[in-house]
Design a protein around this motif. Structure first.
Motif, short mmCIF file in Angstrom:
data_model
loop_
_atom_site.label_atom_id
_atom_site.label_comp_id
_atom_site.label_asym_id
_atom_site.label_seq_id
_atom_site.Cartn_x
_atom_site.Cartn_y
_atom_site.Cartn_z
N SER A 139 0.82 -1.19 0.00
CA SER A 139 0.00 0.00 0.00
C SER A 139 0.87 1.26 0.00
O SER A 139 0.57 2.23 -0.71
CB SER A 139 -0.93 0.00 1.22
OG SER A 139 -1.75 1.14 1.23
N THR B 83 -5.06 1.15 -2.32
CA THR B 83 -6.31 0.83 -1.65
C THR B 83 -6.54 -0.65 -1.43
O THR B 83 -7.01 -1.06 -0.37
CB THR B 83 -7.50 1.42 -2.45
OG1 THR B 83 -7.27 2.81 -2.67
CG2 THR B 83 -8.80 1.25 -1.69
N ALA C 212 -5.26 -2.16 1.63
CA ALA C 212 -5.87 -1.55 2.81
C ALA C 212 -7.12 -2.31 3.24
O ALA C 212 -7.44 -2.37 4.43
CB ALA C 212 -6.21 -0.09 2.55
N LYS D 36 -11.29 8.67 -1.56
CA LYS D 36 -10.08 8.47 -0.76
C LYS D 36 -9.86 9.60 0.23
O LYS D 36 -9.34 9.39 1.32
CB LYS D 36 -8.87 8.34 -1.69
CG LYS D 36 -8.79 7.04 -2.45
CD LYS D 36 -8.67 5.84 -1.52
CE LYS D 36 -7.38 5.87 -0.73
NZ LYS D 36 -7.27 4.72 0.18
N THR E 291 -14.91 2.02 9.58
CA THR E 291 -13.60 1.47 9.19
C THR E 291 -12.55 1.76 10.26
O THR E 291 -11.75 0.89 10.61
CB THR E 291 -13.15 2.04 7.84
OG1 THR E 291 -14.11 1.70 6.84
CG2 THR E 291 -11.80 1.49 7.44
N LEU F 252 -4.55 4.97 7.39
CA LEU F 252 -5.59 5.42 6.48
C LEU F 252 -5.87 6.91 6.64
O LEU F 252 -6.12 7.61 5.65
CB LEU F 252 -6.88 4.63 6.73
CG LEU F 252 -6.87 3.15 6.34
CD1 LEU F 252 -8.16 2.48 6.78
CD2 LEU F 252 -6.67 2.97 4.85
N GLY G 179 -3.61 7.35 3.33
CA GLY G 179 -4.71 7.21 2.39
C GLY G 179 -5.30 8.55 1.99
O GLY G 179 -5.59 8.79 0.81
#
Length: 517
Positions: free
Chosen positions: A139, A163, A166, A249, A262, A274, A278
């Motif tokens: 990632s 992604t 992830a 995203k 999440t 993230l 991310g």
């Protein structure tokens, strides 16, 4: 036709080293005895450090590779100033997230005879260490590739490489998910929402290709405004739909609904990853497609991003404001909704870039650098508290100052930076830079909305800060032991970065002032 392209390995070294480290970790895992699996974590950390060091020769920018043989100006990979700065942020963020994931840094750690460290309860099995580190490095490799991509095909591939691992990282139960058995469900919702956004984005890219006849960003910027008038509606639809994949995203409204569940279902280091890496990857993608590929359609995506920015910061801050400090997992919920609100601030300069070329993208990058450092620091302190307080409520932070003054002061500093209050001066300067970009672009209404949201955010950031210095319920803090060494290192590094930048905020503003597309 000559299709052979020359490759400069030094230019692509940052994502390449991360990818090679991922393969090395997976292969090494096959031969290591169970008692030595902890070595894999340090191997992953070393790979990310080497990938970040590979940026040093590229610091001057303006180096490219994978260029078309007939046109050296059309390249698929460019290590310009924008790419290098964003790569530094994502690799540093991945490095700190990896430190948080090392044995001894997780929540309620239990170390078994096989050398694995996890937050499991009785009856649960720990995930294999090799797969965890492999997915994290994969990632990170995609996130490092994304800001240097200069055609839509490479951009989408980089987004998916970022992604896809992830999803699995969210589902893996490493270092303890905050909510038991929530990881697989959160991973599934994350996956379904992301796949839908990517499908819509790919549809938009196909429309853009039909209008421009090319996937290279520079050619799209030149050819799309001059496309056949009969394709004008198709091209405009392509511009809007392409933004969807990257807005997801960034966690922009209405593509933000996956964030709270999440973050609660994922292990804390993965949630931290993230929230920074991310989000930064999505921000870079948005900047590339808007300012790099669609500058001629600024009257279309500019207002759209301005509306998304206002809605995102309002929805995030309103939800964070309603968070009950006594509710289970309220600390992580507040961090999740806060990250949505911060995403709104990040979108403001990108919207302003449609109307002005005066450092709007640079303001977004400067804010991302500030946010990345202090948000990872806040997650590090949260990981420490979560080891001792299973419910992980904001109220559980009461008395932290009396038992762990270093952790309490660090978290207070991080929260004040996010709020934009002294001594978190860098947070204040970053917000001023974002606010100024909106004013300079003539987005007065968005500037007012931002000012109101900053005032709203002050309440819940200061409320959490005040809890740190109050007496704990029952008279004694539940957080007794000191943070583990890797976790202490993350807190110290992020606090030092925030303190240095707060003492000399011109460093980050000057560093990113030339960042444009």
């Amino acid at each position: 036709m000559n299709l052979i392209q020359s490759v400069e390995w030094a230019v692509i070294a940052p994502p390449l080293i991360a990818a090679v480290a991922a393969v090395a970790v997976l292969v090494t895992d096959l031969f290591l005895p169970a008692a030595r699996k902890a070595v894999l974590g340090w191997l992953a950390v070393g790979g990310l450090a080497l990938a970040a060091l590979a940026l040093v020769p590229l610091r001057d920018g303006d180096r490219a590779t994978f260029c078309l043989p007939g046109d050296a100006g059309l390249c698929s990979y460019s290590a310009d100033r924008f790419a290098v700065i964003v790569q530094l942020l994502v690799l540093a963020g991945a490095f700190l997230a990896a430190l948080l994931s090392l044995p001894g840094s997780g929540e309620r750690d239990n170390k078994g005879a096989d050398g694995r460290v996890d937050g499991r309860v009785d009856g649960e099995q720990a995930p294999p260490s090799g797969e965890f580190w492999f997915l994290l490095l994969c990632s990170a490799s995609g996130a490092a590739l994304l800001p240097a991509a200069r055609d839509l095909a490479t951009l989408v591939i980089a987004l998916e490489v970022t992604t896809l691992p992830a999803y699995a990282l969210v589902g893996l139960r490493r270092a303890g998910a905050p909510v038991r058995n929530a990881g697989p469900e959160a991973a599934l919702k994350f996956f379904l929402a992301s796949v839908t956004a990517t499908a819509v984005g790919l549809l938009g890219i196909s429309f853009v290709y039909a209008g421009a006849g090319s996937l290279h960003l520079a050619e799209i910027a030149e050819q799309l405004p001059a496309a056949d008038p009969r394709l004008a509606t198709l091209a405009e639809a392509g511009v809007v739909l392409t933004l969807v994949a990257f807005a997801f995203k960034v966690a922009a409204v209405p593509f933000h609904f996956w964030v709270p569940e999440t973050y609660l279902g994922a292990p804390l280091p993965v949630a931290a990853y993230l929230s920074v890496v991310g989000k930064t990857a999505g921000l870079a993608g948005l900047a590339l497609v808007t300012s790099g590929a669609f500058p001629g359609h600024g009257d279309l995506w500019g207002p759209a991003l301005a509306v998304l920015a206002g809605l995102t910061m309002t929805a995030g801050n309103a939800a964070a404001l309603r968070t009950d400090p006594e509710a289970p997992h309220s600390a992580l919920r507040l961090l999740a909704w806060s990250s949505v609100g911060q995403a709104g601030y990040l979108l403001v300069p990108l919207a302003a870039a449609a109307y002005t070329d005066e450092g709007a993208v640079g303001a977004a990058v400067a804010y991302a650098l500030m946010y990345g450092a202090v948000n990872l620091g806040a997650f590090a302190v949260a990981a420490h508290v979560a080891r001792h307080a299973r419910a992980h409520r904001i109220a559980d932070y009461g008395g932290l100052w009396a038992r762990q003054p270093f952790a309490a002061l660090a978290l207070a500093f991080f929260l004040l930076c996010l709020a934009g209050l002294p001594p978190g001066v860098i947070g204040l300067f970053a917000k001023v830079a974002v606010f100024e970009s909106a004013v300079d672009a003539g987005l007065g209404a968005l500037a007012v909305v931002m000012a109101l949201n900053v005032a709203i955010a002050l309440f819940y950031y200061l409320r959490w800060t005040a809890v740190l210095f109050r007496a704990a319920p029952g008279g004694a803090s539940r957080v007794g032991s000191r943070p583990a060494a890797p976790l202490t290192g993350v807190i110290a590094l992020t606090a030092a970065a925030g303190a240095i930048l707060s003492g000399a905020p011109q460093i980050i503003l000057t560093f990113t002032s030339g960042t444009f597309l």
